[in-house]
Scaffold this motif. Structure first.
Motif, PDB file in Angstrom:
ATOM      1  N   VAL A 188      -1.565  -5.128  -0.790  1.00  7.04           N
ATOM      2  CA  VAL A 188      -1.872  -6.547  -0.625  1.00  7.04           C
ATOM      3  C   VAL A 188      -3.078  -6.741   0.285  1.00  7.04           C
ATOM      4  N   ASP A 189      -3.289  -5.841   1.250  1.00  6.73           N
ATOM      5  CA  ASP A 189      -4.447  -6.034   2.135  1.00  6.73           C
ATOM      6  C   ASP A 189      -5.743  -5.832   1.363  1.00  6.73           C
ATOM      7  N   LEU A 190      -5.703  -5.078   0.280  1.00  3.79           N
ATOM      8  CA  LEU A 190      -6.892  -4.902  -0.533  1.00  3.79           C
ATOM      9  C   LEU A 190      -7.165  -6.144  -1.372  1.00  3.79           C
ATOM     10  N   TYR A 191      -6.105  -6.751  -1.884  1.00  5.97           N
ATOM     11  CA  TYR A 191      -6.286  -8.016  -2.578  1.00  5.97           C
ATOM     12  C   TYR A 191      -6.903  -9.046  -1.635  1.00  5.97           C
ATOM     13  N   SER A 192      -6.401  -9.075  -0.425  1.00  7.82           N
ATOM     14  CA  SER A 192      -6.810 -10.105   0.517  1.00  7.82           C
ATOM     15  C   SER A 192      -8.282  -9.994   0.877  1.00  7.82           C
ATOM     16  N   THR A 193      -8.815  -8.774   0.930  1.00  6.73           N
ATOM     17  CA  THR A 193     -10.223  -8.625   1.280  1.00  6.73           C
ATOM     18  C   THR A 193     -11.090  -8.426   0.046  1.00  6.73           C
ATOM     19  N   GLY A 194     -10.482  -8.596  -1.128  1.00  8.95           N
ATOM     20  CA  GLY A 194     -11.260  -8.540  -2.350  1.00  8.95           C
ATOM     21  C   GLY A 194     -11.718  -7.147  -2.717  1.00  8.95           C
ATOM     22  N   LEU A 195     -10.990  -6.123  -2.290  1.00  4.67           N
ATOM     23  CA  LEU A 195     -11.404  -4.754  -2.580  1.00  4.67           C
ATOM     24  C   LEU A 195     -10.819  -4.284  -3.904  1.00  4.67           C
ATOM     25  N   ASP A 196     -11.482  -3.332  -4.501  1.00  2.04           N
ATOM     26  CA  ASP A 196     -11.082  -2.801  -5.792  1.00  2.04           C
ATOM     27  C   ASP A 196      -9.820  -1.963  -5.658  1.00  2.04           C
ATOM     28  N   LEU A 197      -8.847  -2.202  -6.520  1.00  2.00           N
ATOM     29  CA  LEU A 197      -7.590  -1.462  -6.481  1.00  2.00           C
ATOM     30  C   LEU A 197      -7.569  -0.292  -7.451  1.00  2.00           C
ATOM     31  N   GLY A 198      -8.712   0.083  -7.983  1.00  2.00           N
ATOM     32  CA  GLY A 198      -8.735   1.099  -9.018  1.00  2.00           C
ATOM     33  C   GLY A 198      -8.489   2.511  -8.531  1.00  2.00           C
ATOM     34  N   ASP A 199      -8.496   2.737  -7.205  1.00  2.00           N
ATOM     35  CA  ASP A 199      -8.355   4.091  -6.675  1.00  2.00           C
ATOM     36  C   ASP A 199      -7.336   4.086  -5.556  1.00  2.00           C
ATOM     37  N   SER A 200      -6.311   4.912  -5.695  1.00  2.00           N
ATOM     38  CA  SER A 200      -5.249   4.954  -4.689  1.00  2.00           C
ATOM     39  C   SER A 200      -5.490   6.036  -3.647  1.00  2.00           C
ATOM     40  N   HIS A 201      -6.685   6.620  -3.612  1.00  2.00           N
ATOM     41  CA  HIS A 201      -6.967   7.721  -2.701  1.00  2.00           C
ATOM     42  C   HIS A 201      -7.795   7.273  -1.497  1.00  2.00           C
ATOM     43  N   LEU A 202      -7.654   6.019  -1.104  1.00  2.00           N
ATOM     44  CA  LEU A 202      -8.371   5.507   0.052  1.00  2.00           C
ATOM     45  C   LEU A 202      -8.009   6.285   1.305  1.00  2.00           C
ATOM     46  N   VAL A 203      -8.991   6.446   2.172  1.00  2.00           N
ATOM     47  CA  VAL A 203      -8.738   7.044   3.485  1.00  2.00           C
ATOM     48  C   VAL A 203      -8.772   5.913   4.505  1.00  2.00           C
ATOM     49  N   ASN A 204      -7.678   5.754   5.249  1.00  2.00           N
ATOM     50  CA  ASN A 204      -7.484   4.581   6.090  1.00  2.00           C
ATOM     51  C   ASN A 204      -7.982   4.730   7.517  1.00  2.00           C
ATOM     52  N   ALA A 205      -7.932   5.944   8.059  1.00  2.00           N
ATOM     53  CA  ALA A 205      -8.220   6.112   9.483  1.00  2.00           C
ATOM     54  C   ALA A 205      -8.721   7.523   9.759  1.00  2.00           C
ATOM     55  N   VAL A 206      -9.575   7.650  10.794  1.00  2.00           N
ATOM     56  CA  VAL A 206     -10.077   8.954  11.232  1.00  2.00           C
ATOM     57  C   VAL A 206     -10.124   9.013  12.751  1.00  2.00           C
ATOM     58  N   LYS A 207      -9.914  10.221  13.288  1.00  2.00           N
ATOM     59  CA  LYS A 207     -10.008  10.459  14.725  1.00  2.00           C
ATOM     60  C   LYS A 207     -10.532  11.872  14.979  1.00  2.00           C
ATOM     61  N   PHE A 208     -11.420  12.000  15.969  1.00  2.00           N
ATOM     62  CA  PHE A 208     -11.789  13.310  16.496  1.00  2.00           C
ATOM     63  C   PHE A 208     -10.723  13.775  17.481  1.00  2.00           C
ATOM     64  N   ASN A 209     -10.545  15.108  17.571  1.00  2.00           N
ATOM     65  CA  ASN A 209      -9.777  15.638  18.687  1.00  2.00           C
ATOM     66  C   ASN A 209     -10.651  15.622  19.940  1.00  2.00           C
ATOM     67  N   GLU A 210     -10.077  15.954  21.087  1.00  2.00           N
ATOM     68  CA  GLU A 210     -10.819  15.796  22.347  1.00  2.00           C
ATOM     69  C   GLU A 210     -11.985  16.771  22.471  1.00  2.00           C
ATOM     70  N   TYR A 211     -11.971  17.832  21.686  1.00  2.00           N
ATOM     71  CA  TYR A 211     -13.064  18.808  21.729  1.00  2.00           C
ATOM     72  C   TYR A 211     -14.138  18.508  20.681  1.00  2.00           C
ATOM     73  N   SER A 212     -13.929  17.484  19.880  1.00  2.00           N
ATOM     74  CA  SER A 212     -14.858  17.098  18.810  1.00  2.00           C
ATOM     75  C   SER A 212     -15.017  18.181  17.761  1.00  2.00           C
TER      76      SER A 212
END
Length: 321
Positions: free
Chosen positions: A112-136
């Motif tokens: 639903v958040d994709l509908y709300s921002t008008g994003l394409d729902l054609g691909d279910s392989h979205l990456v939602n978040a990223v983080k480095f570890n403390e050593y980069s």
């Protein structure tokens, strides 16, 4: 910190993105910030002077998250093109493009958040978040394919060095400690993986989790849930310490965090408001309309009483006392 010391005065408005801004993050010393959004770009700003410094373009679809190394020399990003990009900040060059998330998924709930921002729902392989570890040296990503994946920045390989796939729905958010990877999922769980001993601990909150963040002292996890409630958990025991209510969070991925003193909890709302709660008694200390649309992202300055917010309205706003 009194109510008057909570950021509430607009200091700058950062404009340049076309369409929704999905994340905005201070760098490690708080002198600069990064934003990303539906227009497929990442932007570097001096938020205190209101200056746009650089734009990074390589993603083929919306950019959903961005994170910078502690020395501010590299950044990582992810988004709707299922890729994780590893960048050199000063040159704007993509150092490596990791293969991303490509597992099968039957995630339904948070689309639903994709509908709300008008994003394409054609691909279910979205990456939602990223983080480095403390050593980069490692980037960890969270995806709609129900997995967390770790990527080695020092290697030339584009394959993950670890895949954690014990979730049963989309993984929306990730936090890292020296020895643990912590993920928050639409399946209602916050799962902690101790990578030294291979142990997993799962805390079931009973509601879809769309964001997690860690207290500055490292003792607590703050989880945003789709029942318009923030929940504070003891990181060691999983005990529910407190709940924070008043905002609206039912359809979007909304950030939440603690202030740099851990005295207050803050988060955005789908009605454009920002809320501050007292950490201990959960009372609303301050709330104000910050944007004309959904507040997707909040980031608190590492030292000063200052925060940045981002919104579907296309702006990033800087708030000071």
């Amino acid at each position: 910190m009194s109510e008057l010391e909570v950021p509430g005065k607009e200091a700058n408005v950062l404009k340049g993105h076309e369409g929704a801004v999905l994340a905005a993050r201070f760098n490690s010393d708080g002198n600069y910030c990064l934003s990303c959004g539906k227009d497929r770009t990442i932007r570097l700003w001096n938020p205190h002077r209101g200056i746009h410094i650089k734009t990074y373009k390589s993603h083929a679809r919306e950019v959903r998250d961005v994170h910078v190394t502690p020395d501010n020399s590299k950044l990582c990003s992810c988004g709707g093109d299922r890729q994780i990009f590893y960048w050199d900040v000063s040159t704007g060059r993509v150092i490596r493009k990791f293969r991303g998330h490509d597992g099968e998924t039957n995630c339904l709930l948070l689309l639903v958040d994709l509908y709300s921002t008008g994003l394409d729902l054609g691909d279910s392989h979205l990456v939602n978040a990223v983080k480095f570890n403390e050593y980069s040296s490692v980037v960890v990503s969270a995806g709609y394919d129900q997995s967390l994946r770790a990527w080695d920045c020092r290697s030339h390989s584009t394959e993950p060095i670890q895949v954690i796939d014990s979730f049963s729905d989309s993984v929306m958010s990730v936090c890292l400690t020296k020895s643990e990877i912590i993920g928050g999922s639409v399946d209602g769980t916050v799962r902690t993986f101790d990578i030294r001993i291979g142990r997993e601990i799962s805390d079931d909150l009973g509601q879809p989790v769309n964001c997690i963040s860690m207290s500055n002292d490292g003792n607590c996890i703050l989880a945003s849930c789709l029942d318009s409630t923030l929940r504070l958990l003891d990181r060691t025991s999983g005990e529910l310490l407190q709940e924070y209510k008043g905002h609206t969070c039912k359809s979007y991925k909304l950030d939440c965090c603690l202030t740099n003193t851990d005295a207050h909890v803050t988060g955005g709302s789908e009605d454009g408001f920002i809320y501050f709660w007292d950490l201990v008694d959960a009372s609303v200390v301050s709330s104000f309309r910050a944007h004309s649309s959904v507040v997707t992202s909040v980031s608190y300055h590492p030292k000063d009483s200052c925060m940045i917010t981002a919104s579907v309205d296309g702006t990033i706003r800087v708030w000071k006392t």
